[in-house]
Write a protein that holds these residues in place. Structure first.
Motif, mmCIF file in Angstrom:
data_model
loop_
_atom_site.group_PDB
_atom_site.id
_atom_site.type_symbol
_atom_site.label_atom_id
_atom_site.label_comp_id
_atom_site.label_asym_id
_atom_site.label_seq_id
_atom_site.Cartn_x
_atom_site.Cartn_y
_atom_site.Cartn_z
ATOM 1 N N UNK A 124 -10.261 -19.480 -5.931
ATOM 2 C CA UNK A 124 -10.689 -19.164 -4.573
ATOM 3 C C UNK A 124 -9.614 -19.557 -3.553
ATOM 4 N N UNK A 125 -9.254 -18.608 -2.706
ATOM 5 C CA UNK A 125 -8.287 -18.835 -1.624
ATOM 6 C C UNK A 125 -7.012 -19.508 -2.137
ATOM 7 N N UNK A 164 -9.102 -24.846 4.578
ATOM 8 C CA UNK A 164 -9.804 -24.548 5.817
ATOM 9 C C UNK A 164 -9.126 -23.382 6.520
ATOM 10 N N UNK A 165 -9.936 -22.595 7.185
ATOM 11 C CA UNK A 165 -9.446 -21.431 7.916
ATOM 12 C C UNK A 165 -9.311 -21.794 9.393
ATOM 13 N N UNK A 166 -8.169 -21.457 9.967
ATOM 14 C CA UNK A 166 -7.959 -21.653 11.402
ATOM 15 C C UNK A 166 -6.850 -20.711 11.842
ATOM 16 N N UNK A 167 -6.723 -20.439 13.138
ATOM 17 C CA UNK A 167 -5.629 -19.574 13.602
ATOM 18 C C UNK A 167 -4.260 -20.118 13.200
ATOM 19 N N UNK A 168 -4.107 -21.451 13.226
ATOM 20 C CA UNK A 168 -2.812 -22.048 12.878
ATOM 21 C C UNK A 168 -2.505 -21.883 11.395
ATOM 22 N N UNK A 208 -9.333 -12.972 1.870
ATOM 23 C CA UNK A 208 -8.775 -14.095 1.111
ATOM 24 C C UNK A 208 -9.419 -15.423 1.512
ATOM 25 N N UNK A 209 -9.733 -15.580 2.790
ATOM 26 C CA UNK A 209 -10.270 -16.844 3.298
ATOM 27 C C UNK A 209 -11.782 -16.793 3.525
ATOM 28 N N UNK A 210 -12.438 -15.781 3.018
ATOM 29 C CA UNK A 210 -13.878 -15.629 3.242
ATOM 30 C C UNK A 210 -14.642 -16.861 2.791
ATOM 31 N N UNK A 211 -15.605 -17.289 3.630
ATOM 32 C CA UNK A 211 -16.523 -18.397 3.338
ATOM 33 C C UNK A 211 -15.867 -19.773 3.361
ATOM 34 N N UNK A 212 -14.600 -19.849 3.773
ATOM 35 C CA UNK A 212 -13.992 -21.179 3.915
ATOM 36 C C UNK A 212 -14.486 -21.841 5.204
ATOM 37 N N UNK A 213 -14.547 -23.178 5.219
ATOM 38 C CA UNK A 213 -14.860 -23.867 6.472
ATOM 39 C C UNK A 213 -13.820 -23.520 7.535
#
Length: 407
Positions: free
Chosen positions: A128-129, A325-329, A382-387
């Motif tokens: 995952x990811x 974790x998913x973030x714009x950065x 790719x980042x689906x369902x990540x915090x």
């Protein structure tokens, strides 16, 4: 172009044998060294160093866990690309069990986690990811006896620029063999160049190892400009003198003017022709991390090398890269740093990230390097369902703040 007499190899003095063993332990393709180190440093250990790195200001937090080589190869590159330039990262060092990595327990609370491990262990980690990359790559240029054929591997633009500059600046290749020549190269060319490129993160082969383990089995080249030495390269022969590996490079005093003149590319091109005339079959441009955004990769790509796995203990190592974790950065970081990853068949492919707001960085080119294909990964999937949001809230990592060394 300078000439070189074929030197007979002589055994090193007794006090240099420990240097020879250490060099072979780290770089030899001999199965005795490569497989033993693979087992002792990769398959046998149950606990590994783990270093988390952060700089604040919204920049992604990173961590590397695995064999100590990653503390000098992987983590500094990720920190450099993460930025911001000039800010010293806070590193928190600890140790982590392999069982915790495999089960994803007690992981460092970071945005992006890189784990160095063997290929067998990498196959057991979550998908995952994440992607599996070669831990390290080598760039190898196939040679032919005809220098004209060798020159054709280089882009037309670079060939023309080299020809113009060679005529204007009278670039010539010469070989050197004495200790005084070596000391001059190491002190006035190599070290200043490394300091200019890497600053406090400079890493290189120490002087005595370079002399006894490389020059004694290799060649030292200089490129002269109107009679003055302005660039140099220390190389080592492979078995049977069929492969020449470039080990240490530098320009005089690390000066910016020599980078602007293009003389560093001239070193590579002139050595290519020198080696081709001596029926050398391949020129190993040495290793780099598996990222298309690596500056030295894009520079050497102009020579159209073939991307290969190393022949030493790094051949069996992999780098498992996972987003936590998913973030714009984090998305900015991934898009800015396309990678070379393993494909489903065990080959190597160029992988680029993108989303609706961030186009893939296709300006980091992969063509002409022998990679199997280009693959685009859409980040929303790719980042689906990540915090979402910055990592670290409510998580714990046992370690101590320190300046960590891989020595």
């Amino acid at each position: 172009m300078g000439t070189s007499r074929r030197r007979r190899w002589r055994p090193p003095p007794l006090n240099a044998w420990p240097l020879e063993f250490r060099f072979a332990w780290g770089t030899s393709p001999n199965p005795l060294f490569a497989r033993t180190r693979h087992w002792l440093r990769g398959e046998l250990p149950r606990r590994f160093p783990c270093v988390a790195s952060s700089v604040g200001g919204g920049a992604p937090s990173l961590a590397y866990a695995g064999p100590v080589e990653g503390l000098s190869h992987v983590l500094p590159f990720l920190e450099e690309r993460r930025g911001p330039a000039g800010r010293t990262p806070l590193r928190v060092a600890g140790r982590i069990r392999w069982t915790s990595l495999a089960a994803r327990r007690n992981l460092p609370p970071v945005d992006l986690l890189a784990v160095g491990c063997t290929a067998r262990r990498a196959a057991r980690l979550p998908t995952r990811a994440s992607l599996v990359l070669p831990f390290r790559l080598h760039l190898v240029v196939p040679l032919a006896p005809d220098p004209a054929v060798v020159r054709q591997r280089v882009s037309r633009k670079d060939r023309q620029q080299f020809a113009r500059q060679q005529r204007a600046l009278d670039w010539r290749l010469e070989t050197a063999t004495t200790r005084a020549d070596f000391d001059d190269f190491y002190e006035r060319f190599h070290l200043p160049t490394m300091r200019r490129r890497h600053g406090e993160a400079t890493r290189s082969l120490d002087r005595e190892s370079a002399y006894h383990c490389v020059l004694s089995r290799g060649e030292l080249f200089f490129v002269t400009q109107r009679g003055e030495r302005v660039a140099g390269m220390l190389c080592r022969w492979g078995p049977g003198r069929r492969t020449l590996t470039l080990r240490l490079a530098g320009v005089l005093d690390g000066a910016e003017e020599h980078y602007r003149s293009g003389v560093l590319m001239a070193v590579y091109l002139l050595i290519q022709e020198w080696a081709a005339l001596r029926h050398v079959t391949s020129l190993d441009l040495s290793g780099c991390e598996p990222f298309l955004s690596k500056g030295i990769f894009q520079f050497k790509r102009k020579l159209h090398p073939v991307v290969t796995r190393p022949a030493d203990h790094f051949a069996g190592k992999r780098l498992w890269l996972q987003v936590q974790r998913d973030s714009p950065e984090v998305r900015d970081f991934l898009v800015a740093n396309p990678v070379i990853a393993e494909d489903d068949a065990g080959g190597l492919e160029a992988v680029y990230f993108f989303d609706r707001e961030r186009p893939a960085r296709l300006d980091y080119r992969w063509q002409g390097t022998g990679l199997s294909r280009r693959r685009l990964i859409e980040l929303d999937a790719f980042l689906a369902d990540l915090p979402a949001g910055a990592a670290g809230r409510g998580a714990r990592f046992t370690g101590s703040a320190s300046s960590v060394s891989a020595s």
